[in-house]
Structure formats: C-alpha cells, structure tokens
Design a protein around this motif. Structure first.
Motif, PDB file in Angstrom:
ATOM      1  N   UNK A  99      47.142  38.257  42.669  1.00 52.65           N
ATOM      2  CA  UNK A  99      47.997  37.076  42.827  1.00 52.65           C
ATOM      3  C   UNK A  99      47.253  35.873  43.382  1.00 52.65           C
ATOM      4  N   UNK A 100      45.950  36.053  43.619  1.00 54.95           N
ATOM      5  CA  UNK A 100      45.143  34.952  44.140  1.00 54.95           C
ATOM      6  C   UNK A 100      44.101  34.526  43.112  1.00 54.95           C
ATOM      7  N   UNK A 101      43.773  33.233  43.136  1.00 50.89           N
ATOM      8  CA  UNK A 101      42.725  32.740  42.247  1.00 50.89           C
ATOM      9  C   UNK A 101      41.375  33.266  42.718  1.00 50.89           C
ATOM     10  N   UNK A 102      40.357  33.051  41.878  1.00 55.98           N
ATOM     11  CA  UNK A 102      39.008  33.488  42.245  1.00 55.98           C
ATOM     12  C   UNK A 102      38.631  32.909  43.609  1.00 55.98           C
ATOM     13  N   UNK A 103      38.886  31.615  43.777  1.00 56.25           N
ATOM     14  CA  UNK A 103      38.529  30.967  45.043  1.00 56.25           C
ATOM     15  C   UNK A 103      39.310  31.571  46.210  1.00 56.25           C
ATOM     16  N   UNK A 104      40.602  31.774  46.013  1.00 51.07           N
ATOM     17  CA  UNK A 104      41.435  32.332  47.087  1.00 51.07           C
ATOM     18  C   UNK A 104      41.013  33.752  47.444  1.00 51.07           C
TER      19      UNK A 104
END
Lengths: 260, 226
Positions: A99-104
């Motif tokens: 549920x998180x982006x690569x950055x997150x």
C-alpha cells in the motif's frame, strides 16, 4: 572482527536445522553462503536477524554480544529491536509493503524510528526532509529515480527487489543480509539485482549473501561458506571453494557447476 | 386507499424506518471496533482467552439472533430481577442495539481473522527486521491490507444487517416492518390492508442500493494497491 558467530544451534521440534555454526567476518567482507536446500542457510540468516531465536550459541557485532545462549534473553522487545538494526535483511520474495509507494517503502521505518528521537518535535520538518532526501538518493543509486511514486504491483520483480535493497540500506545496517535475492526472479531480471549487489560490494558494504547463483558468488565474494546438513562443511576464498574444494561433499555439490 | 390514507401510511413507515436506521448505525458503530477486540482475543497466545472466545463464537453464531434478542431484553429481569434497559421504546432500542452489536461483532471478528490470515507472514517479518514494533506493524502495514481484504465479505454482512434489524420486532421495537404490520389488522382508521407491509421492502431496497454503491466505491478506492 565485525561479526562473530559461535556455535549457533537451532531445532524445530525434533529436527535439528543448525548443528553448531561458527564463522567470523571483517568489515567490508562479502560472504556468500552456498549449499543445497534444507542445509540451514536461510535459518542461519533468520537467526542473525532475530526472526528465529537460536537454541544455543553466541552472536556478537563489533564486540557487542547481541545474543548469548548461556544467558537466555532477559531483554525486552525494545532491546531486541535495537539489536536487529545491526542487520538488514533482503528477502527472497521482497516483502515490500503493497500500500506504499517505492519511496514510502524506503522512508517508512526511518520516519517511525525518528519519532523516538528526543529532538523530534522541534526538528520534525528537518528530520523528515533528511530522511526523504536519503531515500531519493538510495533509489537513485538503485536506478529507480523514475519509479519512486510507483506501487509495488506496478514494478517488475527486479525493480521490487531493488526497492527492497534500498529499504534495507535506509536503516544503515552494519551488515546487510540477502536471502536468495534472485530466486523469485526470472533470468532476465536477475542481472539487474546482481549488478546492484556488486555495486554495494565495490563500496565495501559488509554483506552476507545466501545464493544459488554460483558464478555470482564466485565473482563477488571475498569468502564463501559451503553449508551442508546444518554445519559449515567448508569455507575459504572463492578460488579455494570453487577451484580446489577439499571436502568430497563440496565437490559433489559443485560438480554440475564446475563441469559447465 | 385514498391519497390521504397513503400519506398516513408512509408517515408511519418513515418513522419506523428511522428506527431501523438508528439500529443499523448503532450496530455498525459498536460492532466494528468490538469485533476487532474479539479477534485479538481469539488470536491471543493466552490459550484460555482464545478458547473462551471460540466458545462464545459458537454460541453467538450458532443460535438464532431472535432468541438472543429475547434473552438480552428479558433475561436480566427474569434471572436476577435486574432491569438494565429501562422502559418504553428507548429501553427496547438499547436492548436491541446491545444484542445486535454483540451478534455482529462475533461475525465481524471472524471476517477480520480471515483478513489478517490472508496477509503473508513476510509482511510482519519485513516490519520486524526494519525495527518496527508489533503495534506499528499492525497499524502501518497490516491494517489497510486487512481492510482491503475484508471489504467484500463485510459488504455482505452489512447488507444482511439492514434486513436483520427487523428481527427486533420480537421485542416490539417499532422499526419499519413493525410499522407496516400494524396495518395488517387495520389501524389509524384504515381498513386491514397488506400493501403497507409490502411497501416496507422498497425502503430496504433503496437503502441497500445506496449502501451497495457506497461499498463499491470503497472497494474501488482501495484498488490502488494489490
């Protein structure tokens, strides 16, 4: 000596998986662990990362004893968490947070850890910016600058694994462990992940790599351990292990590879 | 029936449906968090607690909600001469809400449990090696994945709940079916007529239609990750 592992033992029920593992590592070394499935390689990595508690033995990093089977753990969960951070672990199946982006994915743990800093409230903004900037830089190193805002399901397996490596590096572990980092990838994607790991070796990152990629292990490692049936069967430089194995079992295991 | 009589009928049905809606929302607000607690109890490493929850789950899911309503409403008075609910419609509402919250919380807990179980073990392990606490892992990593997994089965339960509220007329809660049923025998100067009772179905249909749209949107909202 950066890492000392002494007589680590681990059983599941009546099955003894690790029967007394000893090895040591210096700063900047790249140690490959090879061996057939079921030889205990993954269990050993999981013990180092405290995902499993060894039944006996000792683990020390930079002279600090992290685990001692003689003195069973009285330390609480917080202590365990601090000890864990000496090690990073990259999983076979990436285990990115979907549920998180690569950055997150790269920033999440650091942002949570930062909240424990005493000066977090005053410097919240600066701390957050620093963590995000570091994550940008790590993803750039992984060649993923244009993928930062993608979710894991939008990335290829190789890209996912590189995000996972960035995520582990973000916590600046002393020793980065890889558990068959390319086994879930098809051959085309294996290369890009191995290139990244090779790049880290060139920067003298201390690493332990459990792998079935023999050519890679030979090429990138400073030392190789061959595990068999819960024991270190043989260890030495890549040239010794792959070129002149002393043990019959090692020769047998490497036969298909050497003949190629 | 004349237009004026219809107006009386719909007035009565509207009042009944407000009570239906109140019971519906009270149940959701109570059962959604209570279900989470029950799930934690069920998953507890303290075995006796887990067994207790399993036993209660068997009783709550295995017996008719209608009987549970009767036991909760009349039980304390019959057994202990204790009257916690107070009199009148307010008392009946409190008892009905308590029975529905308990009943649905146990169903929700089982759905949550399935949702948690569907999350790969690797998610927890990834969080642990990144130095996260188990609480952080639950709220930052697992919860949203669980919510995504349970939206379809929860939608089913929620729609069932809308219709189940009518069971509360066993303790004479004046919800919409109760309001429609009055007219079966004739009421408010209108001769006995079955149409008002049949009309209650329209209320359920419209409301469930709205819920279906809303839950569909929630499902879509969560489709940004897999």
């Amino acid at each position: 000596m950066m890492l000392e592992v002494k007589d680590i033992r681990k059983s599941f029920g009546k099955t003894e998986i690790l029967k007394g593992i000893d090895f040591e590592m210096d700063q900047g070394e790249v140690l490959s662990i090879i061996g057939s499935s079921g030889s205990g390689k993954t269990t050993l990595l999981r013990c180092l990362n405290f995902l499993e508690t060894p039944d006996a033995g000792r683990i020390a990093v930079n002279g600090e004893t992290l685990f001692d089977g003689e003195r069973p753990e009285s330390a609480g969960a917080g202590e365990l968490r601090r000890k864990r951070l000496h090690f990073g672990l990259v999983f076979q199946n990436f285990n990115l947070f979907p549920q998180y982006t690569a950055l997150e994915n790269v920033t999440l743990a650091n942002l949570l850890l930062a909240k424990q800093q005493p000066d977090y409230k005053q410097n919240r903004r600066a701390i957050t910016e620093r963590i995000v900037a570091e994550a940008h830089e790590l993803l750039r190193q992984m060649g993923l600058s244009d993928r930062e805002s993608n979710y894991p399901h939008q990335l290829s397996g190789g890209q996912c694994q590189r995000v996972a490596i960035a995520r582990a590096l973000a916590l600046k572990p002393d020793i980065l462990c890889f558990d068959e980092p390319t086994s879930a990838l098809d051959p085309e994607l294996t290369g890009e992940v191995l290139r990244v790991i090779r790049g880290l070796a060139e920067q003298h990152m201390t690493m332990i790599i459990v792998t079935h990629e023999m050519a890679f292990a030979r090429d990138v490692s400073s030392r190789v351990i061959f595990m068999d049936n819960g024991l270190v069967c043989e260890q030495g430089t890549p040239d010794q292990i792959f070129g002149h194995p002393r043990e019959e079992r090692t020769r047998q295991f490497l036969l298909p590879f050497i003949q190629r | 029936m004349t237009a004026e009589q219809w107006s009386i009928v719909f007035n009565a049905l509207n009042i009944g449906f407000v009570q239906t809606l109140r019971l519906f929302f009270a149940t959701l607000i109570g059962a959604i968090p209570l279900g989470l607690l029950i799930m934690f109890g069920r998953r507890s490493r303290f075995r006796p607690l887990s067994w207790l929850v399993q036993g209660l789950t068997w009783i709550i899911r295995g017996s008719p909600l209608m009987i549970q309503l009767l036991i909760i409403y009349y039980g304390p008075g019959l057994a202990f001469d204790w009257h916690p609910w107070g009199g009148g419609e307010a008392g009946r509402f409190s008892a009905a809400a308590a029975a529905f919250i308990i009943n649905y919380a146990f169903y929700f807990a089982e759905i949550y449990r399935g949702g948690i179980a569907s999350i790969p073990q690797g998610q927890e392990e990834a969080g642990l090696v990144l130095g996260m606490t188990r609480t952080q892992i639950f709220f930052r990593v697992k919860l949203l994945q669980m919510v995504k997994a349970i939206v379809p089965p929860m939608s089913n339960e929620v729609i069932t709940l809308v219709k189940d509220t009518s069971l509360s007329r066993i303790i004479a809660l004046q919800e919409v079916i109760w309001a429609g049923q009055k007219f079966l025998k004739g009421s408010n100067g209108i001769a006995a007529n079955i149409l008002p009772l049949l009309c209650t179905a329209v209320y359920y249909l419209v409301f469930n239609g709205l819920l279906t749209l809303l839950l569909g949107r929630l499902e879509k909202r969560l489709s940004y990750f897999k």
